[in-house]
Design an enzyme around this catalytic site. Structure first.
Site, PDB file in Angstrom:
ATOM      1  N   LYS A  49       0.803  -1.228   0.000  1.00  0.00           N
ATOM      2  CA  LYS A  49       0.000   0.000   0.000  1.00  0.00           C
ATOM      3  C   LYS A  49       0.837   1.281   0.000  1.00  0.00           C
ATOM      4  O   LYS A  49       0.297   2.365  -0.221  1.00  0.00           O
ATOM      5  CB  LYS A  49      -0.947   0.000   1.203  1.00  0.00           C
ATOM      6  CG  LYS A  49      -2.003  -1.090   1.149  1.00  0.00           C
ATOM      7  CD  LYS A  49      -2.963  -0.890  -0.009  1.00  0.00           C
ATOM      8  CE  LYS A  49      -4.149  -1.826   0.107  1.00  0.00           C
ATOM      9  NZ  LYS A  49      -5.079  -1.691  -1.026  1.00  0.00           N
ATOM     10  N   SER A 263      -3.454 -12.483   3.666  1.00  0.00           N
ATOM     11  CA  SER A 263      -3.918 -12.205   2.295  1.00  0.00           C
ATOM     12  C   SER A 263      -2.944 -12.812   1.291  1.00  0.00           C
ATOM     13  O   SER A 263      -3.348 -13.278   0.227  1.00  0.00           O
ATOM     14  CB  SER A 263      -4.067 -10.701   2.064  1.00  0.00           C
ATOM     15  OG  SER A 263      -2.813 -10.055   2.108  1.00  0.00           O
TER      16      SER A 263
END
Lengths: 321, 104
Positions: A49, A263
């Site tokens: 991110k 994830s």
């Protein structure tokens, strides 16, 4: 290059490593099928991110949407908030994150350490409660700026301009790219770039499938598809349940020494599915997938130890991706 | 031919509260017609008036999104596992909050 003028300059350029032990075996004489992991935990705040956070802030500055001293308001379940908090600190902004309260405690501690303020939306009340919380904040603070990662093209552009070219440079023989589907920015940006450059490449999505508690929807019409999402960029899309994600996350560290968040386990699960299909069809494959972050932030869940059933219970009701 | 179908909470009013139901069909269209015959009204929640999959409904065959397997024409086999889910990706509550902030 290993020397940078500042932390923000050290963004991207993450290693791509082969996974010789997790790659499926092929029959003698058959073309090779190889898995490659892009270690996005090597970014400044430890997740993929950092790329969209930096690109979104820079673009907002250039367009005049953000001015020195502004307050940024962003709904985020963790990594984007942490990345934005670092960028905001270095660029001189205040950050307020709205996040569901059922995320791991490490994420909350990290955000506060980087200087972000957090407003929780109750997990138990479901999405209608979160909506009420958010509406209230927006009404009280009309001057706060939102970057809105779910609809911000700079999110996808970060990957079009960095993640995609890095992959192509390191793995010109790439046949598949596999990543997680949240805001869809990684898959849209990287996918578009690779589709332009590599004929026949397959772009594959892995989305987390949570327990129903997490969704908290009352009816189908409360669903949401991020504005960035364009289905034509994808070739396949897998839904990965908690059990499979945990199993693969454990395999990553046990077999290849890569300590990743859940994830990434979900992404590996999808990557293995396409790799096994390639073996079955006797096709050559270089499958690159994303390690979105390291496992540190999720240790408190307890899901790295014990049985898979224990881990599933530990993650019930948590946003693990 | 039996195919197991997992139904999300928000659609269980059509299945008498059942979490999983069984259906039959060689394509997704046939399966949904079969389900609708047993659970009246379910089809209307999955398929739009124009005949396509509802935008906020995702259907998976053995964990793979049917939109990439031919959508309603997706071929099904005995023993397949079907999952119906509302369309929310990671950070569901974040999405809802974001949508609210933008007044959507």
């Amino acid at each position: 290059m290993a020397r940078y003028e500042s932390l923000l300059d050290a963004l991207g350029g993450t290693p791509l490593v082969g996974l010789p032990r997790l790659s499926p075996a092929v029959p003698e004489g058959a073309p090779p099928v190889r898995l490659w992991a892009k270690l996005e935990d090597h970014n400044p705040t430890g997740s993929i991110k950092d790329r969209p956070a930096f690109f979104m802030v820079r673009e907002a500055e250039e367009s005049g949407h953000l001015r020195p001293g502004d307050t940024i308001l962003e709904p985020t379940s963790g990594n984007t908030g942490i990345a934005l908090a670092m960028v905001a600190k270095l660029r001189g902004y205040r950050l307020v994150c709205v996040m569901p309260e059922n995320v791991s405690s490490e994420r909350v501690q990290l955000l506060r350490m980087y200087g972000a303020e957090i407003i929780f939306s109750p997990a138990a009340g479901g999405s209608n409660q979160a909506v009420a919380t958010a509406k209230q904040i927006a009404a009280e603070h009309p001057d706060w700026k939102m970057l809105f990662q779910y609809g911000n093209q700079a999110n996808a552009r970060a990957h079009y301009e960095t993640t995609g070219p890095e992959l192509l440079q390191d793995l010109p023989t790439i046949t598949h790219f596999v990543a997680g589907l949240g805001t869809t920015g990684t898959l849209m940006g990287t996918g578009r770039f690779l589709k332009e450059k590599v004929e026949g490449i397959q772009i594959v999505a892995a989305e987390p499938r949570y327990g129903e508690v997490v969704y908290g929807l009352r009816n189908i019409d409360e669903g949401y598809v991020p504005e960035l999402y364009d289905a034509s960029v994808l070739d396949r899309r897998f839904s990965v349940g908690t059990r499979d994600a945990v199993l693969r996350t454990r395999q990553l560290v046990e077999v290849e020494g890569i300590f990743a968040g859940f994830s990434s386990g979900a992404i590996l699960h999808a990557a293995l599915a396409v790799a096994h299909d390639a073996v079955k069809n006797g096709k050559r494959a270089d499958v690159a997938f994303v390690i979105a972050d390291g496992g540190w932030k999720y240790l408190s869940t307890g899901a790295y130890g014990g049985t898979l059933n224990d881990a599933e219970d530990a993650l019930e009701g948590q946003l693990w991706a | 031919m039996a195919i197991e179908v997992r139904v999300p909470t928000i659609l269980r009013s059509y299945t008498g509260g059942a979490k999983t139901v069984e259906g039959a069909g060689s394509t997704l269209t046939e399966l949904i017609d079969d389900l609708d015959a047993k659970h009246n009204g379910l089809k209307g929640r999955l398929i739009t008036a124009e005949g396509g999959l509802h935008r906020f409904v995702n259907i998976y065959v053995n964990d793979e999104d049917v939109r990439f397997l031919g959508a309603l024409d997706a071929k099904l086999s005995d023993g397949d596992s079907i999952t119906i889910l509302p369309a929310v990706a990671g950070g569901a509550l974040g999405f809802a909050a974001a949508a609210a902030l933008l007044g959507r």
